[in-house]
Design an enzyme around this catalytic site. Sequence first.
Site, PDB file in Angstrom:
ATOM      1  N   HIS A 229       0.731  -0.646  -0.031  1.00  0.00           N
ATOM      2  CA  HIS A 229       0.018   0.043  -0.087  1.00  0.00           C
ATOM      3  C   HIS A 229       0.416   1.806  -0.048  1.00  0.00           C
ATOM      4  O   HIS A 229       0.581   2.613  -0.338  1.00  0.00           O
ATOM      5  CB  HIS A 229      -0.828  -0.040   1.107  1.00  0.00           C
ATOM      6  CG  HIS A 229      -1.900   0.723   0.939  1.00  0.00           C
ATOM      7  ND1 HIS A 229      -3.161   0.953   0.192  1.00  0.00           N
ATOM      8  CD2 HIS A 229      -2.326   2.071   1.494  1.00  0.00           C
ATOM      9  CE1 HIS A 229      -3.252   2.347   0.112  1.00  0.00           C
ATOM     10  NE2 HIS A 229      -3.312   3.176   1.171  1.00  0.00           N
ATOM     11  N   TYR A 233       1.627   5.090  -2.502  1.00  0.00           N
ATOM     12  CA  TYR A 233       2.076   6.451  -2.242  1.00  0.00           C
ATOM     13  C   TYR A 233       3.313   6.628  -2.762  1.00  0.00           C
ATOM     14  O   TYR A 233       3.860   7.921  -3.253  1.00  0.00           O
ATOM     15  CB  TYR A 233       1.892   7.021  -0.886  1.00  0.00           C
ATOM     16  CG  TYR A 233       0.431   6.643  -0.550  1.00  0.00           C
ATOM     17  CD1 TYR A 233      -0.420   7.832  -0.136  1.00  0.00           C
ATOM     18  CD2 TYR A 233      -0.497   5.668   0.244  1.00  0.00           C
ATOM     19  CE1 TYR A 233      -1.776   7.920  -0.507  1.00  0.00           C
ATOM     20  CE2 TYR A 233      -1.471   6.246   0.538  1.00  0.00           C
ATOM     21  CZ  TYR A 233      -2.486   6.388   0.241  1.00  0.00           C
ATOM     22  OH  TYR A 233      -3.431   6.676   0.524  1.00  0.00           O
ATOM     23  N   HIS A 380     -10.187   0.421 -10.334  1.00  0.00           N
ATOM     24  CA  HIS A 380      -9.545   1.272  -9.556  1.00  0.00           C
ATOM     25  C   HIS A 380      -8.090   1.696  -9.287  1.00  0.00           C
ATOM     26  O   HIS A 380      -7.504   2.715 -10.154  1.00  0.00           O
ATOM     27  CB  HIS A 380      -9.921   1.065  -8.125  1.00  0.00           C
ATOM     28  CG  HIS A 380      -8.804   1.525  -6.812  1.00  0.00           C
ATOM     29  ND1 HIS A 380      -9.053   3.105  -6.808  1.00  0.00           N
ATOM     30  CD2 HIS A 380      -7.840   1.774  -6.252  1.00  0.00           C
ATOM     31  CE1 HIS A 380      -8.385   3.636  -5.416  1.00  0.00           C
ATOM     32  NE2 HIS A 380      -7.254   2.878  -4.939  1.00  0.00           N
ATOM     33  N   PHE A 381      -7.244   0.745 -10.263  1.00  0.00           N
ATOM     34  CA  PHE A 381      -5.482   0.807  -9.669  1.00  0.00           C
ATOM     35  C   PHE A 381      -5.121   1.431 -11.146  1.00  0.00           C
ATOM     36  O   PHE A 381      -4.926   2.400 -11.375  1.00  0.00           O
ATOM     37  CB  PHE A 381      -5.326  -0.512  -9.830  1.00  0.00           C
ATOM     38  CG  PHE A 381      -3.282  -0.857  -9.830  1.00  0.00           C
ATOM     39  CD1 PHE A 381      -2.930  -0.944  -8.759  1.00  0.00           C
ATOM     40  CD2 PHE A 381      -3.518  -1.508 -10.624  1.00  0.00           C
ATOM     41  CE1 PHE A 381      -1.780  -0.924  -8.703  1.00  0.00           C
ATOM     42  CE2 PHE A 381      -1.734  -1.392 -11.094  1.00  0.00           C
ATOM     43  CZ  PHE A 381      -1.069  -1.227  -9.385  1.00  0.00           C
ATOM     44  N   HIS A 382      -5.962   1.089 -12.270  1.00  0.00           N
ATOM     45  CA  HIS A 382      -5.810   1.593 -13.716  1.00  0.00           C
ATOM     46  C   HIS A 382      -6.118   3.286 -13.339  1.00  0.00           C
ATOM     47  O   HIS A 382      -5.438   4.388 -14.221  1.00  0.00           O
ATOM     48  CB  HIS A 382      -6.559   1.041 -14.694  1.00  0.00           C
ATOM     49  CG  HIS A 382      -5.732   0.339 -15.489  1.00  0.00           C
ATOM     50  ND1 HIS A 382      -5.778  -1.646 -14.366  1.00  0.00           N
ATOM     51  CD2 HIS A 382      -4.753  -0.415 -15.772  1.00  0.00           C
ATOM     52  CE1 HIS A 382      -5.204  -1.917 -15.429  1.00  0.00           C
ATOM     53  NE2 HIS A 382      -4.509  -1.927 -16.643  1.00  0.00           N
ATOM     54  N   ARG A 445     -10.941 -10.774 -10.953  1.00  0.00           N
ATOM     55  CA  ARG A 445      -9.602  -9.965 -11.711  1.00  0.00           C
ATOM     56  C   ARG A 445      -8.567 -11.242 -11.790  1.00  0.00           C
ATOM     57  O   ARG A 445      -9.390 -12.288 -11.306  1.00  0.00           O
ATOM     58  CB  ARG A 445      -9.162  -8.991 -10.725  1.00  0.00           C
ATOM     59  CG  ARG A 445      -8.286  -9.751  -9.135  1.00  0.00           C
ATOM     60  CD  ARG A 445      -8.219  -9.222  -7.856  1.00  0.00           C
ATOM     61  NE  ARG A 445      -7.445  -7.475  -8.835  1.00  0.00           N
ATOM     62  CZ  ARG A 445      -6.800  -6.984  -7.764  1.00  0.00           C
ATOM     63  NH1 ARG A 445      -6.553  -7.365  -6.444  1.00  0.00           N
ATOM     64  NH2 ARG A 445      -5.406  -6.084  -8.054  1.00  0.00           N
ATOM     65  N   ARG A 446      -7.654 -10.980 -12.231  1.00  0.00           N
ATOM     66  CA  ARG A 446      -6.272 -12.328 -12.650  1.00  0.00           C
ATOM     67  C   ARG A 446      -6.908 -13.045 -13.602  1.00  0.00           C
ATOM     68  O   ARG A 446      -5.973 -14.231 -13.968  1.00  0.00           O
ATOM     69  CB  ARG A 446      -5.716 -12.552 -11.360  1.00  0.00           C
ATOM     70  CG  ARG A 446      -5.061 -11.171 -10.406  1.00  0.00           C
ATOM     71  CD  ARG A 446      -5.484 -11.579  -9.561  1.00  0.00           C
ATOM     72  NE  ARG A 446      -4.287 -10.905  -8.457  1.00  0.00           N
ATOM     73  CZ  ARG A 446      -5.067 -11.091  -7.601  1.00  0.00           C
ATOM     74  NH1 ARG A 446      -5.466 -11.329  -6.802  1.00  0.00           N
ATOM     75  NH2 ARG A 446      -3.803 -10.041  -6.769  1.00  0.00           N
TER      76      ARG A 446
END
Length: 555
Positions: A229, A233, A380-382, A445-446
């Site tokens: 996580h 950042y 979300h990650f993208h 996912r995946r």
Amino acid sequence: MTTVAERAKDLVKVDRRDGKLALAHIYVAFIALAIGGLCGLLQTLVRSGTFTLPWGIGYYQILTVHGVLLGLVLTTYFIFGFQIAAVSRTSGTLTDKQRMLGWVGFWVMTIGTIASATMVLLNQASVLYTFYAPLQAHWIFYAGLALVIVGSWIGGAGQIGKYIEWRKANPGQSSPLLTFMVVVNLSMWIVCSLGVAVEVLFQLLPWSLGWVDKVDVLLSRTLFWYFGHPLVYFWLLPAYMVWYVVIPKVIGGKIFSDALARLSFMLFLLFSIPVGFHHQLVEPGISSFWKFLQVVLTLMVVIPSLLTAFSMFATFEIRGRALGGKGVLGWFKKLPWGDARFLVPFIGMAAFIPAGAGGIINASHQMNQLVHNTIWVTGHFHLTVATTVVLTFFGAAYWLIPHLTGRVLTKQMNKLAIIQAIVWAFGMSIMSGAMHIVGLFGAPRRSDFSTYGGSAQAAEWIPYQIAQAVGGTILFIGIVLVLYIVANLLWFAPKGETEFPVGEISENAEKTPMALENWKIWLTICIALILFAYTVPVIDMIQNAPPGSKGFKLW
């Protein structure tokens, strides 16, 4: 009117030797973008059910290449290249020793990257970028990862060394804001990467070498997310550096508040690390109390995020009104929308609004139950790293690369950069939007299409998978465009002088308290939060490890 002295100040050049080191990192970053982007396109085509990989290439093979090259290699190398240039520009030319540490770190990282990438390409490490046990890779993959981490520590030491040198030479003064931000980001990186280093060196590497038969999967996942996580950042804070320090100069304004910028970065340092359990909310073996605690700490990052939004839009409004903007939103029209150095990162900022909302959902225990391990998370990650962060990096590259190469961004390339950003935003809206929607329907996912292609439920997902392929194809066009622009700026653009834009602090800003650079205070609080959030649950994991998992033991 700008004076000759002010223009000379604006055109302070990064030392050629430091620039060469920064460019070496940027070369690797964009090579990773080219290869990883192609694998991303292939992924979306496979998931749509319209394409089969040739020559025996496996889906998880390209998925791992895509994740590792774009999530780890592109980001880390660009960040280090940018930070080296930023420190050199704002705190002075690196010493020979600091530069040597940078080169040693670069080559250690690169050797590790090549080793890990080779194993992935040979299909000996198709374990995704999270490399969760019990998936096992070849030991060279893990050794390569260890080298990347160690190399980053070595390179980071040179940048931190420059900051220490500046503080000693200027006692009682606030350090250059950009250098301060670099040191905060590196501090967070070093502290959080200790977790994945322990996982790789004491669990996964001995396991892959056959020195132990089993590993404690829960402990390995916990160590990964202790790192995983804050990694988000580590990607995001360099984008914030561009927003806080560079963008005000690009638009002709000034930094709204030096103190607010430093405070927001310190808050990210405190609240980004002790929060890994919010990625493990559905896993047994972790007390609900510790999950709840870390969810609370996770949501605390909303505070520095809102501080940043306030600071940036205050800067925009002040500048827009100075240019004659009237009414509630008249200032908005006055911003330099035709300048790619501003527009491209601004699109990234705008994307962070829905991305942040999705992050709150992911970190909230009840709502997470709906979206956990679905392709919603990928969407979300993208939006976060692949839009907010990457577009900001592209916008920075459009002045950083010509600054380092002694060239200029022409009007033609500036226009193409704006087109590229629009193409990227359009493609990502389609792809990420489809991922979010079908994720709410439960699409995993995946997983490749063959995993669920025959089910009745999968038939309902097919239109969204096709939409992902359409969006992914448009994104790949965006990758081709940015690679063309970067190649132009590296080798073909006209020779000239390009400034490294560094904003000045507003004369109306309050004086920055020196307490914000009292590292004893902030690192003590950071370590205390980490110990509070992790000590008891990790001891419990080790004491109650399944028989034969052996924990950290190597024999």
